[in-house]
Write a protein that holds these residues in place. Structure first.
Motif, PDB file in Angstrom:
ATOM      1  N   ASP A   1       0.822  -1.220   0.000  1.00  0.00           N
ATOM      2  CA  ASP A   1       0.000   0.000   0.000  1.00  0.00           C
ATOM      3  C   ASP A   1       0.853   1.265   0.000  1.00  0.00           C
ATOM      4  O   ASP A   1       0.395   2.331  -0.423  1.00  0.00           O
ATOM      5  N   ALA A   2       2.072   1.150   0.481  1.00  0.00           N
ATOM      6  CA  ALA A   2       2.961   2.322   0.503  1.00  0.00           C
ATOM      7  C   ALA A   2       3.310   2.793  -0.910  1.00  0.00           C
ATOM      8  O   ALA A   2       3.805   3.908  -1.095  1.00  0.00           O
ATOM      9  N   LEU A   3       3.045   1.950  -1.905  1.00  0.00           N
ATOM     10  CA  LEU A   3       3.334   2.372  -3.286  1.00  0.00           C
ATOM     11  C   LEU A   3       2.234   3.264  -3.857  1.00  0.00           C
ATOM     12  O   LEU A   3       2.421   3.912  -4.883  1.00  0.00           O
ATOM     13  N   ASN A   4       1.087   3.281  -3.189  1.00  0.00           N
ATOM     14  CA  ASN A   4      -0.014   4.120  -3.665  1.00  0.00           C
ATOM     15  C   ASN A   4       0.436   5.561  -3.816  1.00  0.00           C
ATOM     16  O   ASN A   4       1.053   6.118  -2.912  1.00  0.00           O
ATOM     17  N   ALA A   5       0.121   6.104  -4.980  1.00  0.00           N
ATOM     18  CA  ALA A   5       0.413   7.511  -5.283  1.00  0.00           C
ATOM     19  C   ALA A   5       1.906   7.817  -5.398  1.00  0.00           C
ATOM     20  O   ALA A   5       2.297   8.955  -5.595  1.00  0.00           O
ATOM     21  N   GLN A   6       2.767   6.809  -5.312  1.00  0.00           N
ATOM     22  CA  GLN A   6       4.195   7.060  -5.551  1.00  0.00           C
ATOM     23  C   GLN A   6       4.396   7.435  -7.026  1.00  0.00           C
ATOM     24  O   GLN A   6       3.820   6.800  -7.909  1.00  0.00           O
ATOM     25  N   PRO A   7       5.226   8.434  -7.286  1.00  0.00           N
ATOM     26  CA  PRO A   7       5.602   8.698  -8.684  1.00  0.00           C
ATOM     27  C   PRO A   7       6.265   7.458  -9.272  1.00  0.00           C
ATOM     28  O   PRO A   7       7.144   6.877  -8.625  1.00  0.00           O
TER      29      PRO A   7
ATOM     30  N   ASN B   1      -0.616  -6.395 -13.452  1.00  0.00           N
ATOM     31  CA  ASN B   1      -1.295  -7.545 -12.867  1.00  0.00           C
ATOM     32  C   ASN B   1      -1.248  -7.534 -11.344  1.00  0.00           C
ATOM     33  O   ASN B   1      -2.257  -7.691 -10.663  1.00  0.00           O
ATOM     34  N   LEU B   2      -0.028  -7.352 -10.829  1.00  0.00           N
ATOM     35  CA  LEU B   2       0.150  -7.356  -9.368  1.00  0.00           C
ATOM     36  C   LEU B   2      -0.553  -6.156  -8.741  1.00  0.00           C
ATOM     37  O   LEU B   2      -1.218  -6.278  -7.711  1.00  0.00           O
ATOM     38  N   PHE B   3      -0.423  -4.995  -9.362  1.00  0.00           N
ATOM     39  CA  PHE B   3      -1.062  -3.797  -8.818  1.00  0.00           C
ATOM     40  C   PHE B   3      -2.583  -3.940  -8.829  1.00  0.00           C
ATOM     41  O   PHE B   3      -3.265  -3.504  -7.899  1.00  0.00           O
ATOM     42  N   ALA B   4      -3.119  -4.571  -9.872  1.00  0.00           N
ATOM     43  CA  ALA B   4      -4.580  -4.775  -9.917  1.00  0.00           C
ATOM     44  C   ALA B   4      -5.001  -5.724  -8.795  1.00  0.00           C
ATOM     45  O   ALA B   4      -6.001  -5.494  -8.105  1.00  0.00           O
ATOM     46  N   LYS B   5      -4.219  -6.762  -8.588  1.00  0.00           N
ATOM     47  CA  LYS B   5      -4.554  -7.758  -7.566  1.00  0.00           C
ATOM     48  C   LYS B   5      -4.617  -7.126  -6.179  1.00  0.00           C
ATOM     49  O   LYS B   5      -5.475  -7.456  -5.371  1.00  0.00           O
ATOM     50  N   TYR B   6      -3.689  -6.224  -5.885  1.00  0.00           N
ATOM     51  CA  TYR B   6      -3.629  -5.621  -4.546  1.00  0.00           C
ATOM     52  C   TYR B   6      -4.165  -4.192  -4.532  1.00  0.00           C
ATOM     53  O   TYR B   6      -3.944  -3.451  -3.590  1.00  0.00           O
TER      54      TYR B   6
ATOM     55  N   VAL C   1      -3.390  -1.468  -5.992  1.00  0.00           N
ATOM     56  CA  VAL C   1      -2.395  -0.399  -5.860  1.00  0.00           C
ATOM     57  C   VAL C   1      -2.549   0.535  -7.043  1.00  0.00           C
ATOM     58  O   VAL C   1      -2.720   0.098  -8.187  1.00  0.00           O
ATOM     59  N   SER C   2      -2.512   1.819  -6.767  1.00  0.00           N
ATOM     60  CA  SER C   2      -2.610   2.784  -7.846  1.00  0.00           C
ATOM     61  C   SER C   2      -1.446   3.764  -7.745  1.00  0.00           C
ATOM     62  O   SER C   2      -1.443   4.650  -6.897  1.00  0.00           O
ATOM     63  N   VAL C   3      -0.437   3.530  -8.572  1.00  0.00           N
ATOM     64  CA  VAL C   3       0.729   4.415  -8.560  1.00  0.00           C
ATOM     65  C   VAL C   3       0.431   5.636  -9.429  1.00  0.00           C
ATOM     66  O   VAL C   3      -0.559   5.679 -10.151  1.00  0.00           O
ATOM     67  N   ASN C   4       1.290   6.613  -9.338  1.00  0.00           N
ATOM     68  CA  ASN C   4       1.131   7.840 -10.115  1.00  0.00           C
ATOM     69  C   ASN C   4       2.131   7.785 -11.272  1.00  0.00           C
ATOM     70  O   ASN C   4       3.296   8.118 -11.093  1.00  0.00           O
TER      71      ASN C   4
ATOM     72  N   LEU D   1      12.838  11.017 -10.898  1.00  0.00           N
ATOM     73  CA  LEU D   1      11.475  11.094 -11.438  1.00  0.00           C
ATOM     74  C   LEU D   1      10.498  10.140 -10.766  1.00  0.00           C
ATOM     75  O   LEU D   1       9.295  10.297 -10.888  1.00  0.00           O
ATOM     76  N   GLY D   2      11.013   9.131 -10.099  1.00  0.00           N
ATOM     77  CA  GLY D   2      10.103   8.204  -9.427  1.00  0.00           C
ATOM     78  C   GLY D   2      10.741   6.849  -9.239  1.00  0.00           C
ATOM     79  O   GLY D   2      11.948   6.678  -9.453  1.00  0.00           O
ATOM     80  N   ILE D   3       9.906   5.894  -8.832  1.00  0.00           N
ATOM     81  CA  ILE D   3      10.363   4.519  -8.672  1.00  0.00           C
ATOM     82  C   ILE D   3       9.871   3.700  -9.863  1.00  0.00           C
ATOM     83  O   ILE D   3       9.071   4.180 -10.674  1.00  0.00           O
TER      84      ILE D   3
END
Ligand code: PGA
Length: 228
Positions: A103-109, A125-130, A132-135, A154-156
Motif C-alpha cells: 500500500d505504501a506504493l499508492n500515489a508514488q511517482p 497484474n500485481l497492482f490490480a490484484k492488490y 495499488v494505484s501508482v502515479n 522522477l520516481g520509482i
C-alpha cells in the motif's frame, strides 16, 4: 557435443530476445562464437509484443521470453530466474525500511514500461490484484532509460533484477523491500513447434541450457545491502 559442429562453419543463427535478456545473451554468444567463428548471428532485442509478432512471422530460430504466448504453438524450455524488483533512488525515503506494505506504493511517482512490455503486464497484474494505484509520471520503452529516470529523481519503477547488473549504477539505485516482491518469473527459450531447428540453432539451444546456470548474477538483496 560441441565438436559435432566442426566443419559446419557457415550458417545463420537468428535470435530475438526480450529486453532483459540482453544482459546475458551477448556474453553467451561471445563464447559460443569462439567455438564457431563462421556463424553469422543476428540478435534482435525487443519487448514481448514485438517478439510475438516475430513468432507469427517465423522471423527467427530461437526466442527468449518471460511469458511465452499461449496462443502460439511453441516448444518452451524454462531456464534462469528473472525476478522483478522495486527500484528506487538510493536516498529514497522508503529505502531504509524493511517489509514495506505494498500500500505504501499508492500515489508514488512511477515510471512505467511501454505498452507491449511483459514487465509492464506483470506489474499491472500485481497492482490490480492488490488494488495499488501508482502515479505514472512517464512511460519509457527502455529499462536503461528507466534506470536513468529513477536516478534523476522522477520516481520509482519495477524492473528485472538483471537490469541492475550494468556498470556503475549500483550505488545510485536501491531495491525496496516491498511485500509481494520480487515477482517471481523465469526466462524461457522458445521456438515454433512446427519448426525443425537447424543444427546451429539446436547447438546454441543446448549451449544456452548448459551454460546459463553457470553464469553468476548479483542478487537484489545484495545490492540492497550495499546501498545501505
Ligand atoms: P519486456 O520483457 O521487455 O517485454 O518487458 C522483459 C521481461 O519480461 O523480463
Amino acid at each position: 557435443k560441441i565438436a559435432d559442429l566442426k566443419g559446419t562453419k557457415q550458417g545463420q543463427l537468428r535470435l530475438a530476445v526480450i529486453t532483459t535478456a540482453k544482459y546475458f545473451v551477448p556474453r553467451l554468444l561471445g563464447s559460443f562464437c569462439q567455438h564457431y567463428p563462421g556463424i553469422d548471428v543476428t540478435l534482435k532485442v525487443t519487448n514481448h509484443q514485438e517478439i510475438q509478432r516475430r513468432m507469427l512471422e517465423n522471423e527467427d530460430d530461437l526466442y527468449i521470453v518471460s511469458n511465452p504466448p499461449e496462443d502460439i504453438d511453441l516448444h518452451n524450455k524454462q531456464f534462469l530466474d528473472n525476478p522483478l524488483v522495486v527500484v528506487a533512488k538510493a536516498d529514497h525515503p522508503l529505502s531504509k525500511q524493511h517489509h514495506i506494505s505494498i500500500d505504501a506504493l499508492n500515489a508514488q511517482p512511477f515510471i512505467m514500461r511501454e505498452k507491449g512490455s511483459g514487465t509492464r503486464a506483470a506489474v499491472l497484474n500485481l497492482f490490480a490484484k492488490y488494488k495499488v494505484s501508482v502515479n505514472v509520471r512517464l512511460e519509457l520503452g527502455s529499462n536503461e532509460a528507466i534506470k536513468q529516470a529513477i536516478a534523476g529523481g522522477l520516481g520509482i519503477s519495477v524492473l528485472s533484477e538483471h537490469c541492475l547488473i550494468s556498470e556503475g549504477m549500483s550505488g545510485e539505485l536501491t531495491v525496496l523491500d516491498v511485500e509481494h516482491f520480487p515477482i517471481k518469473r523465469n526466462w524461457y527459450v522458445s521456438y515454433l513447434a512446427g519448426k525443425k531447428l537447424s543444427v546451429i540453432a539446436q547447438t546454441f539451444l543446448d549451449y544456452l541450457l548448459q551454460e546459463s546456470p553457470k553464469m553468476s548474477f548479483p542478487s537484489s538483496s545484495l545490492l540492497a545491502q550495499l546501498a545501505k
